[in-house]
Design a protein around this motif. Structure first.
Motif, PDB file in Angstrom:
ATOM      1  N   HIS A  14       0.876  -1.402  -0.394  1.00  0.00           N
ATOM      2  CA  HIS A  14       0.043   0.018   0.120  1.00  0.00           C
ATOM      3  C   HIS A  14       0.850   1.071   0.104  1.00  0.00           C
ATOM      4  O   HIS A  14       0.203   2.137  -0.322  1.00  0.00           O
ATOM      5  CB  HIS A  14      -0.859  -0.252   1.195  1.00  0.00           C
ATOM      6  N   LEU A  29      -6.937   1.647  -1.626  1.00  0.00           N
ATOM      7  CA  LEU A  29      -7.438   0.842  -1.261  1.00  0.00           C
ATOM      8  C   LEU A  29      -6.499  -0.062  -0.050  1.00  0.00           C
ATOM      9  O   LEU A  29      -6.530  -1.513  -0.426  1.00  0.00           O
ATOM     10  CB  LEU A  29      -9.004   0.739  -0.732  1.00  0.00           C
ATOM     11  N   LYS A  50     -15.041  -3.433   9.021  1.00  0.00           N
ATOM     12  CA  LYS A  50     -14.525  -2.244   7.853  1.00  0.00           C
ATOM     13  C   LYS A  50     -14.000  -2.165   6.482  1.00  0.00           C
ATOM     14  O   LYS A  50     -13.907  -1.152   5.661  1.00  0.00           O
ATOM     15  CB  LYS A  50     -13.416  -1.156   9.160  1.00  0.00           C
ATOM     16  N   GLU A  51     -13.285  -2.917   6.383  1.00  0.00           N
ATOM     17  CA  GLU A  51     -12.557  -2.980   4.908  1.00  0.00           C
ATOM     18  C   GLU A  51     -13.570  -3.214   4.484  1.00  0.00           C
ATOM     19  O   GLU A  51     -13.410  -2.448   2.924  1.00  0.00           O
ATOM     20  CB  GLU A  51     -11.695  -3.910   5.081  1.00  0.00           C
ATOM     21  N   VAL A  53     -16.690  -2.302   3.934  1.00  0.00           N
ATOM     22  CA  VAL A  53     -17.490  -0.641   4.105  1.00  0.00           C
ATOM     23  C   VAL A  53     -16.509   0.234   3.427  1.00  0.00           C
ATOM     24  O   VAL A  53     -17.220   0.779   2.445  1.00  0.00           O
ATOM     25  CB  VAL A  53     -17.817  -0.681   5.804  1.00  0.00           C
ATOM     26  N   SER A  54     -15.604   0.298   3.671  1.00  0.00           N
ATOM     27  CA  SER A  54     -14.879   1.041   2.837  1.00  0.00           C
ATOM     28  C   SER A  54     -14.819   0.359   1.253  1.00  0.00           C
ATOM     29  O   SER A  54     -14.871   1.387   0.673  1.00  0.00           O
ATOM     30  CB  SER A  54     -12.737   1.256   3.539  1.00  0.00           C
ATOM     31  N   LEU A  55     -13.955  -0.427   0.884  1.00  0.00           N
ATOM     32  CA  LEU A  55     -13.941  -0.770  -0.356  1.00  0.00           C
ATOM     33  C   LEU A  55     -15.770  -0.404  -1.082  1.00  0.00           C
ATOM     34  O   LEU A  55     -15.543  -0.141  -1.974  1.00  0.00           O
ATOM     35  CB  LEU A  55     -14.156  -2.709  -0.092  1.00  0.00           C
ATOM     36  N   THR A  57     -18.214   1.854   0.104  1.00  0.00           N
ATOM     37  CA  THR A  57     -18.186   2.719  -0.149  1.00  0.00           C
ATOM     38  C   THR A  57     -17.259   3.618  -1.240  1.00  0.00           C
ATOM     39  O   THR A  57     -17.848   4.502  -1.504  1.00  0.00           O
ATOM     40  CB  THR A  57     -17.568   3.702   0.825  1.00  0.00           C
ATOM     41  N   ALA A  58     -15.806   3.296  -1.633  1.00  0.00           N
ATOM     42  CA  ALA A  58     -15.591   3.433  -2.215  1.00  0.00           C
ATOM     43  C   ALA A  58     -15.803   3.582  -3.949  1.00  0.00           C
ATOM     44  O   ALA A  58     -15.149   4.379  -4.805  1.00  0.00           O
ATOM     45  CB  ALA A  58     -13.635   3.305  -2.054  1.00  0.00           C
TER      46      ALA A  58
END
Length: 218
Positions: A14, A29, A50-51, A53-55, A57-58
């Motif tokens: 990353h 991400l 969380k991951e 959700v981030s995925l 959302t992105a």
């Protein structure tokens, strides 16, 4: 669409990807370790992760029945993982998630797998990046074995940001595999075998592949 969204597995990858990218076109991400096991988790648990959700959302499309392709923020979602068993495991998990909850993303050809180089060969101050064994053999036949240094990349994190950009992220040079629905179905089957509650099929799979794979982490 020229905007790319890379899913980079591992903190070193990353950092390199973030530093090496072209900010105008690339969002990155990080995925820390293995994201949630989609097979065993109930839907409610998946969206507490969380991951995931981030995925979701992105990407911007929503999931399941709410999915709307027109809201996709990126026309390329690129899975970028190490060329080892853990990397394959994470890739399988992501493809399974896309297949089950965001299938039109695959149907529309928006999901890709990055192909990082396996080797870096240096000779006479010139660097060559090779993406498979066959390319390596060809190059050695062409330029000879004398005075070469060869590095095998175990993971993307071993490359500095410039190398990662040049070999794996730069649209001019990179190799991307477009994921087809057949690939996703295959991933889904494999995932069910590896992560399902049935012990028998998993044992058979591991025994059948034991010679090909060392350190299979299941």
């Amino acid at each position: 669409g020229t905007h790319n969204f890379a899913l980079a597995s591992g903190v070193f990858v990353h950092n390199s990807a973030k530093q090496g990218r072209n900010r105008e076109f690339h969002a990155v991400l990080p995925l820390k370790g293995k994201i949630l096991n989609v097979e065993k988790a109930r839907l409610a648990n998946i969206f507490a992760n969380k991951e995931i959700v981030s995925l979701v959302t992105a990407i911007g499309t929503g999931i399941g029945e709410e999915f709307n392709l027109e809201k996709a923020r990126y026309h390329k979602t690129i899975i970028m993982t190490d060329a080892d068993v853990d990397g394959a495991h994470i890739r399988t998990l992501l493809l399974t998630f896309f297949f089950r909850y965001m299938r039109p993303l695959i149907d529309s050809g928006y999901v890709y797998i990055a192909q990082p180089p396996l080797y870096k060969l240096a000779k006479n101050r010139k660097d060559y990046y090779l993406y498979n064994e066959a390319a390596l053999s060809r190059l050695i036949r062409e330029i000879g074995e004398d005075g070469i240094t060869l590095q095998r990349y175990k993971g993307l994190g071993e490359m500095n940001p410039t190398q990662l950009w040049e070999t794996t992220m730069d649209p001019e040079n990179r190799t991307l595999l477009q994921v087809t629905i057949d690939d996703a179905i295959e991933a889904d089957k494999l995932f069910t075998i590896l992560m399902g509650t049935e012990v028998g099929p998993r044992r058979e799979f591991i025994e059948a592949h034991a010679r090909e794979v060392k350190n299979l982490d299941v």
